[in-house]
Design an enzyme around this catalytic site. Structure first.
Site, PDB file in Angstrom:
ATOM      1  N   SER A 216       5.422  -1.351   2.269  1.00 37.79           N
ATOM      2  CA  SER A 216       4.978   0.038   2.220  1.00 37.79           C
ATOM      3  C   SER A 216       6.196   0.946   2.419  1.00 37.79           C
ATOM      4  CB  SER A 216       3.920   0.312   3.296  1.00 37.79           C
ATOM      5  OG  SER A 216       3.426   1.623   3.166  1.00 37.79           O
TER       6      SER A 216
ATOM      7  N   SER B  77       0.820  -1.210   0.000  1.00 36.46           N
ATOM      8  CA  SER B  77       0.000   0.000   0.000  1.00 36.46           C
ATOM      9  C   SER B  77       0.851   1.255   0.000  1.00 36.46           C
ATOM     10  CB  SER B  77      -0.931   0.006   1.217  1.00 36.46           C
ATOM     11  OG  SER B  77      -0.230   0.393   2.381  1.00 36.46           O
ATOM     12  N   GLY B  78       0.154   2.393  -0.164  1.00 39.21           N
ATOM     13  CA  GLY B  78       0.811   3.691  -0.136  1.00 39.21           C
ATOM     14  C   GLY B  78       0.793   4.329   1.234  1.00 39.21           C
ATOM     15  N   ASP B  79       0.329   3.595   2.246  1.00 38.42           N
ATOM     16  CA  ASP B  79       0.305   4.127   3.609  1.00 38.42           C
ATOM     17  C   ASP B  79       0.462   2.952   4.565  1.00 38.42           C
ATOM     18  OD1 ASP B  79      -0.185   5.877   5.867  1.00 38.42           O
ATOM     19  OD2 ASP B  79      -1.201   7.211   4.477  1.00 38.42           O
ATOM     20  N   ASP B  80       0.125   3.148   5.843  1.00 34.82           N
ATOM     21  CA  ASP B  80       0.308   2.100   6.843  1.00 34.82           C
ATOM     22  C   ASP B  80      -0.462   0.840   6.466  1.00 34.82           C
ATOM     23  OD1 ASP B  80       1.749   4.012   8.382  1.00 34.82           O
ATOM     24  OD2 ASP B  80      -0.148   4.750   9.222  1.00 34.82           O
TER      25      ASP B  80
END
Length: 516
Positions: A323, A289-292
């Site tokens: 990530s 993902s692009g975050d947590d």
């Protein structure tokens, strides 16, 4: 005598001659009759064979359109009634909107809530849809070749009020678009399948976000709020507009066997975010993902403090995360309602910014305490551990500067990492130190271009045992006899006592319909 003989002989000669002259005619008439008879028999036989063959082909053709199978899966509850989305006008061509089909199906199936519950089967196909809401005692089941495509028609996304524990939207001050799969005040709800796919088609939303053209906060893929007994399992989630899975103000939740993919540069595409929830189990998930990958939350500043619903009794196990710009497991930053009793084990992270990160700030209030992490394997990390009190993103200017967070009893043990740039950054808050930090049996192999000072520590208190490279002075090594410190709780959380049932639903495909 001679005359008689002569007459007889002459007669005989005539008769024989006549007979012989007639042979060809009789013979060919007879042969023609025989041939015609044979041909009729042959033609009749051939016709009969042809009829049999054609009938056999038609039977086989009819057989090919009749398929009997069954849905086999594990769930918190099985259902007595089933239907297919196609029974309600669903069209899986990737172009036709199925929003009304989903809404109609769920509305009609809700009548069975008190009669053993119901199940909506989504067959193979590409099912374009806007937001729709689930009902209680209900299962949404996606076939392995089913793809839910999130509509890019903004009129198919109703707008909701901001969450009460946040006070405003995340992307804009106003409300928020309803999540693709939504539900509130439900009990016993399941979203599962045979690794069917939910594609949020997030590029449309990401562009709107980057261009600052959003009036409301982007939708999530799955959000259930004020609900009890939730299962989200065996699905593939792609390209969410924002967060992927968001249970909020809910309890007794299982998130299991979920695969999540989003570009690592996509904005705010958190994987799984339990928010003001109790008794949660997250396990066997793979997230890029692009975050947590997992972000544990409980409200934002004065709104979260007032609402006062903590996240507690959470277990995370067998999680794999990629990530590069965020954390494997984040606690906060919206933690104003409190976070307590989080247990993470058997965690793998690859090319991820940090292993476990605690994010908070002055004005958050709340607490993060009784956190236990063991058996983490980390590959190519910026930080192995990160815990800071300077995450100064606020809901508005009305937060209380005297609302200080309490961070205590944070335990990490049995951690192995390689190619690490910085071992840890522990930065508490002046006059509000983070206390009770315990780190044991940890080996961090530093990268070739690692920072010369692997540990940064301010305003913290704690101890270590068997940690390499040696930690900062505020985390003194207590010697090998303390290698078993930072104990992981031996008891089980209530959610681990819940055993899933084996569910089976027979179904037959006839023509173009599924019969249950």
């Amino acid at each position: 005598m001679n005359l008689v003989a002569s007459t007889i002989n002459t007669s005989h000669r005539f008769t024989l001659h006549t007979y012989l002259n007639q042979i060809p005619k009789f013979f060919f008439i007879r042969m023609e009759l025989l041939w015609k008879t044979h041909m009729r028999v042959i033609r009749t036989t051939f016709a009969l064979l042809l009829v049999v063959l054609l009938s056999s082909e038609r039977i086989e053709s009819r057989k090919a359109k009749v398929v009997t199978t069954s849905l086999e899966y594990n769930a918190i509850n099985c259902r007595a009634h089933s239907a297919s989305l196609t029974d309600f006008g669903g069209v899986g061509d990737g172009k036709t909107s199925n929003t009304k089909a989903f809404q109609s199906a769920i509305s009609q199936l809700s009548q069975y809530a008190s009669e053993g519950g119901s199940q909506l089967y989504v067959p193979a196909g590409k099912w374009l849809t806007g937001s729709f809401s689930l009902t209680s005692h209900f299962t949404l089941y996606l076939d392995k070749d089913a793809v839910l495509l999130a509509s890019q028609d903004i009129t198919e996304w109703p707008v909701l009020e901001p969450l009460p524990s946040y006070g405003r939207g995340r992307d804009a001050p106003a409300g928020r678009f309803t999540s693709l799969i939504f539900g509130t005040n439900l009990t016993d709800v399941i979203v599962t399948g045979e690794n069917g796919t939910i594609d949020g088609q997030g590029e449309f939303w990401w562009q709107q976000f980057h261009r600052k053209k959003l009036k409301y906060t982007r939708p999530y893929l799955i959000e259930l709020m004020f609900s009890d007994n939730i299962q989200i399992s065996n699905l593939t989630l792609l390209n969410s507009p924002s967060w992927n899975v968001h249970p909020v103000y809910s309890r007794n939740i299982i998130v299991q066997g979920i695969t999540i993919f989003a570009p690592v540069t996509s904005p705010n595409t958190d994987g799984i975010n339990p928010d003001s929830c109790t008794n949660v189990r997250i396990e066997d998930c793979y997230i890029v993902s692009g975050d947590d990958c997992v972000a544990v939350k409980s409200g934002w500043d004065e709104y979260g403090i007032k609402f006062g619903w903590p996240t507690k009794q959470l277990v995370i196990r067998r999680l794999t995360c990629i990530s590069p710009y965020s954390a494997t497991i984040a606690l906060g930053s919206e933690m104003s309602g409190g976070i307590q009793d989080v247990r993470a084990e058997d965690i793998t992270a690859i090319q991820t910014e940090s292993g476990v990160r605690i994010k908070t700030a002055v004005g958050r209030g709340g607490f993060v305490k009784d956190i236990y992490v063991k058996r983490m394997t980390l590959h190519t990390m910026k930080w192995a551990f990160k815990m800071t009190g300077d995450y100064n993103s606020h809901a508005d200017s009305h937060y209380d500067p005297n609302a200080l967070p309490e961070i205590k009893n944070i335990n990490y043990r049995d951690v192995v990492a390689d190619n690490v740039t910085i071992a840890a950054r522990f930065q508490g808050i002046s006059n509000d130190p983070f206390t009770g930090i315990c780190i044991a049996n940890v080996t961090l192999r530093m990268a070739a271009k690692a920072k010369k000072q692997p540990w940064t520590c301010t305003d913290i208190e704690g101890m270590t045992s068997g940690v390499n490279p040696p930690p900062c002075g505020l985390l003194p090594d207590q010697g090998p006899e303390k290698i078993t410190a930072c104990d992981f709780p031996a008891d089980s959380l209530p959610i681990d006592m819940l055993e899933l049932k084996k569910c089976s639903t027979s179904m037959t495909y006839v023509g173009d319909k599924w019969l249950f």
